[in-house]
Design a protein around this motif. Structure first.
Motif, PDB file in Angstrom:
ATOM      1  N   PHE A   1      52.739  28.641 -55.768  1.00  0.00           N
ATOM      2  CA  PHE A   1      51.540  28.689 -56.601  1.00  0.00           C
ATOM      3  C   PHE A   1      50.250  28.818 -55.805  1.00  0.00           C
ATOM      4  O   PHE A   1      49.174  28.878 -56.385  1.00  0.00           O
ATOM      5  CB  PHE A   1      51.461  27.473 -57.530  1.00  0.00           C
ATOM      6  CG  PHE A   1      51.777  26.162 -56.893  1.00  0.00           C
ATOM      7  CD1 PHE A   1      53.064  25.664 -56.928  1.00  0.00           C
ATOM      8  CD2 PHE A   1      50.793  25.409 -56.273  1.00  0.00           C
ATOM      9  CE1 PHE A   1      53.368  24.440 -56.361  1.00  0.00           C
ATOM     10  CE2 PHE A   1      51.085  24.190 -55.705  1.00  0.00           C
ATOM     11  CZ  PHE A   1      52.386  23.704 -55.753  1.00  0.00           C
TER      12      PHE A   1
ATOM     13  N   THR B   1      42.642  35.273 -65.331  1.00  0.00           N
ATOM     14  CA  THR B   1      43.767  34.619 -65.989  1.00  0.00           C
ATOM     15  C   THR B   1      43.522  34.584 -67.489  1.00  0.00           C
ATOM     16  O   THR B   1      42.368  34.628 -67.944  1.00  0.00           O
ATOM     17  CB  THR B   1      43.942  33.182 -65.474  1.00  0.00           C
ATOM     18  OG1 THR B   1      42.756  32.438 -65.758  1.00  0.00           O
ATOM     19  CG2 THR B   1      44.187  33.182 -63.965  1.00  0.00           C
TER      20      THR B   1
ATOM     21  N   LEU C   1      50.927  36.663 -58.836  1.00  0.00           N
ATOM     22  CA  LEU C   1      51.947  36.128 -59.729  1.00  0.00           C
ATOM     23  C   LEU C   1      53.335  36.560 -59.293  1.00  0.00           C
ATOM     24  O   LEU C   1      54.282  35.763 -59.285  1.00  0.00           O
ATOM     25  CB  LEU C   1      51.668  36.577 -61.162  1.00  0.00           C
ATOM     26  CG  LEU C   1      52.633  36.060 -62.234  1.00  0.00           C
ATOM     27  CD1 LEU C   1      52.636  34.538 -62.268  1.00  0.00           C
ATOM     28  CD2 LEU C   1      52.268  36.625 -63.598  1.00  0.00           C
TER      29      LEU C   1
ATOM     30  N   TRP D   1      51.673  35.595 -69.179  1.00  0.00           N
ATOM     31  CA  TRP D   1      50.530  35.969 -68.350  1.00  0.00           C
ATOM     32  C   TRP D   1      50.528  37.474 -68.102  1.00  0.00           C
ATOM     33  O   TRP D   1      49.518  38.152 -68.293  1.00  0.00           O
ATOM     34  CB  TRP D   1      50.605  35.204 -67.031  1.00  0.00           C
ATOM     35  CG  TRP D   1      49.396  35.317 -66.147  1.00  0.00           C
ATOM     36  CD1 TRP D   1      48.461  36.311 -66.131  1.00  0.00           C
ATOM     37  CD2 TRP D   1      48.998  34.380 -65.143  1.00  0.00           C
ATOM     38  NE1 TRP D   1      47.507  36.066 -65.172  1.00  0.00           N
ATOM     39  CE2 TRP D   1      47.806  34.880 -64.563  1.00  0.00           C
ATOM     40  CE3 TRP D   1      49.519  33.178 -64.684  1.00  0.00           C
ATOM     41  CZ2 TRP D   1      47.159  34.196 -63.528  1.00  0.00           C
ATOM     42  CZ3 TRP D   1      48.865  32.511 -63.668  1.00  0.00           C
ATOM     43  CH2 TRP D   1      47.700  33.015 -63.107  1.00  0.00           C
TER      44      TRP D   1
ATOM     45  N   LEU E   1      48.345  32.109 -56.605  1.00  0.00           N
ATOM     46  CA  LEU E   1      47.662  32.065 -57.901  1.00  0.00           C
ATOM     47  C   LEU E   1      46.396  31.227 -57.839  1.00  0.00           C
ATOM     48  O   LEU E   1      45.375  31.553 -58.451  1.00  0.00           O
ATOM     49  CB  LEU E   1      48.613  31.489 -58.960  1.00  0.00           C
ATOM     50  CG  LEU E   1      49.852  32.328 -59.274  1.00  0.00           C
ATOM     51  CD1 LEU E   1      50.753  31.579 -60.234  1.00  0.00           C
ATOM     52  CD2 LEU E   1      49.446  33.664 -59.865  1.00  0.00           C
ATOM     53  N   LEU E   2      46.461  30.131 -57.093  1.00  0.00           N
ATOM     54  CA  LEU E   2      45.290  29.256 -57.006  1.00  0.00           C
ATOM     55  C   LEU E   2      44.161  29.877 -56.194  1.00  0.00           C
ATOM     56  O   LEU E   2      42.984  29.583 -56.428  1.00  0.00           O
ATOM     57  CB  LEU E   2      45.702  27.914 -56.387  1.00  0.00           C
ATOM     58  CG  LEU E   2      46.696  27.067 -57.200  1.00  0.00           C
ATOM     59  CD1 LEU E   2      47.096  25.839 -56.407  1.00  0.00           C
ATOM     60  CD2 LEU E   2      46.102  26.677 -58.540  1.00  0.00           C
TER      61      LEU E   2
ATOM     62  N   HIS F   1      47.160  28.779 -67.968  1.00  0.00           N
ATOM     63  CA  HIS F   1      48.334  29.276 -67.256  1.00  0.00           C
ATOM     64  C   HIS F   1      48.416  28.762 -65.821  1.00  0.00           C
ATOM     65  O   HIS F   1      49.495  28.376 -65.356  1.00  0.00           O
ATOM     66  CB  HIS F   1      48.318  30.805 -67.264  1.00  0.00           C
ATOM     67  CG  HIS F   1      48.610  31.404 -68.604  1.00  0.00           C
ATOM     68  ND1 HIS F   1      47.771  31.267 -69.676  1.00  0.00           N
ATOM     69  CD2 HIS F   1      49.670  32.154 -69.030  1.00  0.00           C
ATOM     70  CE1 HIS F   1      48.287  31.907 -70.716  1.00  0.00           C
ATOM     71  NE2 HIS F   1      49.437  32.449 -70.349  1.00  0.00           N
ATOM     72  N   VAL F   2      47.322  28.764 -65.091  1.00  0.00           N
ATOM     73  CA  VAL F   2      47.362  28.376 -63.680  1.00  0.00           C
ATOM     74  C   VAL F   2      47.769  26.920 -63.528  1.00  0.00           C
ATOM     75  O   VAL F   2      48.620  26.578 -62.688  1.00  0.00           O
ATOM     76  CB  VAL F   2      45.982  28.618 -63.022  1.00  0.00           C
ATOM     77  CG1 VAL F   2      45.959  28.031 -61.615  1.00  0.00           C
ATOM     78  CG2 VAL F   2      45.688  30.106 -62.965  1.00  0.00           C
ATOM     79  N   ARG F   3      47.214  26.038 -64.327  1.00  0.00           N
ATOM     80  CA  ARG F   3      47.530  24.615 -64.207  1.00  0.00           C
ATOM     81  C   ARG F   3      48.977  24.343 -64.583  1.00  0.00           C
ATOM     82  O   ARG F   3      49.647  23.521 -63.934  1.00  0.00           O
ATOM     83  CB  ARG F   3      46.591  23.795 -65.098  1.00  0.00           C
ATOM     84  CG  ARG F   3      45.155  23.757 -64.589  1.00  0.00           C
ATOM     85  CD  ARG F   3      44.300  22.856 -65.448  1.00  0.00           C
ATOM     86  NE  ARG F   3      42.924  22.773 -64.957  1.00  0.00           N
ATOM     87  CZ  ARG F   3      41.975  22.065 -65.531  1.00  0.00           C
ATOM     88  NH1 ARG F   3      42.243  21.368 -66.627  1.00  0.00           N
ATOM     89  NH2 ARG F   3      40.763  22.047 -65.016  1.00  0.00           N
TER      90      ARG F   3
END
Length: 441
Positions: A172, A182, A11, A118, A175-176, A70-72
């Protein structure tokens, strides 16, 4: 600190890349707009449009987090920002730039709330201060790196628009691909302003004051330097000292805030700022002494915002933190309306000393209110999240780099822009049944 970085690096790395992209585009548009013969009024609309986008982002981000996670949200908004950055040099019209700045503001508002909620959700009580101090430091490093990138490129070309787009696209990926946990989809609840004030009057009042200090500190620094007959280089050095002070003291204050009553730290910092700014207001100081004042001011002001958020989070559940974050962002932006207005008026009446006098008065008010609140209620038994600089302050900090160079900056921070910042940070409130029934400090 190593343990904290090991659990939050995806992050933090994403935020760093995003801040480089945001810092470049914010400064680059002012320079490129001048080369394209945009008027000062037109560029003012372009820069202020960012905060209009914040209005939409702040309203919609908590709901998006609850629906898709959060990720999306982080990835989708990052993709949107990346696409807009590529379009700037293709549509060189101030109206088109204003529309794209609205979209950029929308994206970054959602990303700020996503990232901060997050971190608040995943950190423990023992590590939140350190994790969110690192988050703030990463933000500032991103701004500084963006200006170095800006200086190395040609503002009349395409490269300075394409490179930030690539960096945002890469933001990102960590994170992915990371396997760190998450927050769950349902870990977001709404929180009304009335409930937020009932939970922490000190946090809310302090956040209004913090907004006034931030907007005065960054929005009027170049005006103060000009009235003080400083050179452009001296103004830039003064502004840099604000960053240095914030970077040096942010992490130690965050570490300390996890181990003692946050209100005592806030009071100590506010009293110190009051004394230092009183000296700067009434005693003629050499330039080297003014740099020390700037370092102390930045070293106090940046962690102060974080302490106010942290103290408020001490009384919140994890599910309430995203909405509370958006509410505190609004209060910070609303307070920012008055910083340039009152500081400009004071400098017109009292000369350059009005710059320090205004901020010293605000810190004196905060000191008095903190003392009164400490007499009303005891400190909480546990501590919560310590968070970094606000999005409003981050944007003001990015604009400050241009203000230090008036020959290439036709559009300094204006009261209208500060007002737009406050107007752009509204959330839809809803009372939460799990809030404490009694008011807190």
């Amino acid at each position: 600190m190593i343990r904290v970085m090991a659990s939050t690096w995806p992050l933090l790395l994403g935020v760093l890349l995003l801040m480089v992209g945001n810092g470049v585009q914010g400064s680059l548009l002012g320079i490129r707009g001048t080369l394209e013969a945009f008027s000062t009024l037109q560029l003012s609309f372009v820069m202020s449009a960012y905060f209009l986008g914040f209005l939409l982002g702040s309203r919609l981000a908590p709901g998006l987090l609850q629906k898709v996670g959060h990720v999306r949200v982080f990835a989708a908004l990052g993709s949107l920002i990346s696409a807009v950055l590529v379009l700037y040099p293709m549509l060189v019209h101030w109206q088109a730039w204003a529309i794209m700045r609205v979209i950029i503001g929308f994206g970054f508002a959602g990303i700020y709330i996503t990232a901060e909620s997050w971190l608040n959700n995943t950190a423990t009580n023992e590590t939140r201060g350190q994790a969110l101090s690192l988050y703030m430091i990463v933000q500032m490093l991103g701004i500084v790196a963006s200006q170095a990138l800006l200086a190395a490129g040609d503002p009349f070309g395409y490269d300075l628009f394409l490179i930030p787009s690539v960096l945002v696209s890469l933001a990102f990926l960590p994170l992915l691909l990371a396997d760190s946990p998450t927050p769950s989809f349902g870990a977001t609840e709404r929180l009304g302003f009335r409930d937020l004030f009932r939970i922490s009057p000190l946090g809310c009042v302090g956040m209004l004051i913090s907004g006034g200090v931030f907007s005065a500190m960054f929005g009027m620094a170049s005006v103060w330097g000009t009235l003080s007959l400083m050179s452009v280089g001296q103004i830039a050095l003064f502004t840099s000292s604000l960053y240095v002070g914030g970077l040096v003291l942010q992490y130690p204050v965050g570490w300390l805030s996890d181990r003692m009553d946050r209100r005592q730290i806030m009071l100590g910092l506010a009293l110190t700022a009051t004394a230092v700014l009183a000296v700067a207001s009434f005693v003629p100081l050499p330039f080297w002494a003014l740099l020390i004042v700037a370092a102390l001011l930045g070293g106090i002001t940046y962690p102060m915002y974080s302490l106010l958020i942290a103290y408020t989070n001490d009384f919140l559940s994890k599910e309430q933190m995203a909405a509370a974050s958006a509410g505190m962002i609004f209060l910070n932006g609303f307070g920012a309306i008055f910083g340039p207005l009152v500081t400009g008026w004071l400098m017109g009446v009292a000369g350059p000393r009005g710059f320090f006098l205004f901020m010293g008065t605000l810190y004196a008010i905060q000191s008095a209110y903190a003392i009164w609140r400490m007499r009303q209620r005891a400190s909480p038994a546990t501590t919560g999240a310590f968070r970094g600089m606000s999005p409003v302050a981050t944007e003001l900090a990015a604009v400050a780099v241009l203000e230090a160079a008036p020959e290439i900056n036709p559009s300094p921070e204006t009261p209208e822009a500060a007002a737009a910042a406050a107007e752009a940070l509204i959330i839809t409130p809803r009372a939460d049944e799990e809030n404490p029934a009694e008011p807190h400090s």
